[in-house]
Design an enzyme around this catalytic site. Sequence first.
Site, PDB file in Angstrom:
ATOM      1  N   LYS A  99       0.852  -1.194   0.000  1.00  0.00           N
ATOM      2  CA  LYS A  99       0.000   0.000   0.000  1.00  0.00           C
ATOM      3  C   LYS A  99       0.886   1.241   0.000  1.00  0.00           C
ATOM      4  O   LYS A  99       1.806   1.334   0.812  1.00  0.00           O
ATOM      5  CB  LYS A  99      -0.847  -0.004   1.276  1.00  0.00           C
ATOM      6  CG  LYS A  99      -2.321   0.193   1.101  1.00  0.00           C
ATOM      7  CD  LYS A  99      -3.005   0.154   2.478  1.00  0.00           C
ATOM      8  CE  LYS A  99      -4.468   0.469   2.353  1.00  0.00           C
ATOM      9  NZ  LYS A  99      -5.155   0.494   3.660  1.00  0.00           N
TER      10      LYS A  99
HETATM   11  O1  G3P Z   1      -7.766   1.169   5.853  1.00  0.00           O
HETATM   12  C1  G3P Z   1      -8.142   2.217   5.127  1.00  0.00           C
HETATM   13  C2  G3P Z   1      -9.412   2.867   5.519  1.00  0.00           C
HETATM   14  O2  G3P Z   1     -10.430   1.998   5.285  1.00  0.00           O
HETATM   15  C3  G3P Z   1      -9.471   3.461   6.897  1.00  0.00           C
HETATM   16  O3  G3P Z   1     -10.534   4.315   6.951  1.00  0.00           O
HETATM   17  O4  G3P Z   1     -11.564   6.354   7.828  1.00  0.00           O
HETATM   18  O5  G3P Z   1     -12.021   4.181   8.911  1.00  0.00           O
HETATM   19  O6  G3P Z   1      -9.783   5.213   9.162  1.00  0.00           O
HETATM   20  P1  G3P Z   1     -11.011   5.057   8.304  1.00  0.00           P
END
Ligand code: G3P
Length: 218
Positions: free
Chosen positions: A85
């Site tokens: 990533k």
């Molecule tokens: O892992 C990437 C993403 O899905 C994280 O999103 O906004 O839940 O931290 P968030």
Amino acid sequence: MKIFLDTADLGEIRRAVEAGLIDGITTNPSLVSKVAGSKDPKEIYREICETVDGPVSAEVVATDKETMLVEGRKLAALHDNIVVKVPLTEDGLKACRTLANEGIRVNVTLCFSPSQALLAAKAGATFVSPFVGRIDDVSGEGMQLIHQIRQVYDNYGFDTEILAASIRHPMHVVESMLIGADCATIPPKVLWQLVKHPLTDRGLEGFLADWKKLGAEI
Ligand code: G3P
């Protein structure tokens, strides 16, 4: 649509694998730091790869191309399931191109616009991760971005997979499916919400109550 679990928590991963519901895992430095404690993150990635037979996204933490390449090659060497990533920055796109040319699968993350998604596809990304929830957090319409990327990728025949990320609730998953996202990465809490429906519970209660009156066994 492929379902990835958005966590580095092995307990949650094993629970979802047992149910046969997931096709892969995504992690990020925040999710890994939540579970790592004193454990080497590389060990956590290895254990996840041994547990899930599918793509496991592991993120570089460098911000310059050359160090991203060093970290990316190290991560890719951990296990065949690893997808590297990288952030959607200039250096991230450069690293993506180089790693893709070396046959390493790349997930370009922190995508917030269709033009960013175009560049990720042109840089050879296997996956692009548009963050739906974080756009909603700032009064934007996260699902609109999935729509736009789907249209752009279909217009020009890009085979980069749209991995809807930063999913906050079941409707983000439903809308991602209806738009035609290739994958969605879902936090464990939301995955188990997808199972639930009050009519299912009520229906089962009714069936069991009627059967009980019968006093029979199968
Ligand atoms: O892992 C990437 C993403 O899905 C994280 O999103 O906004 O839940 O931290 P968030």
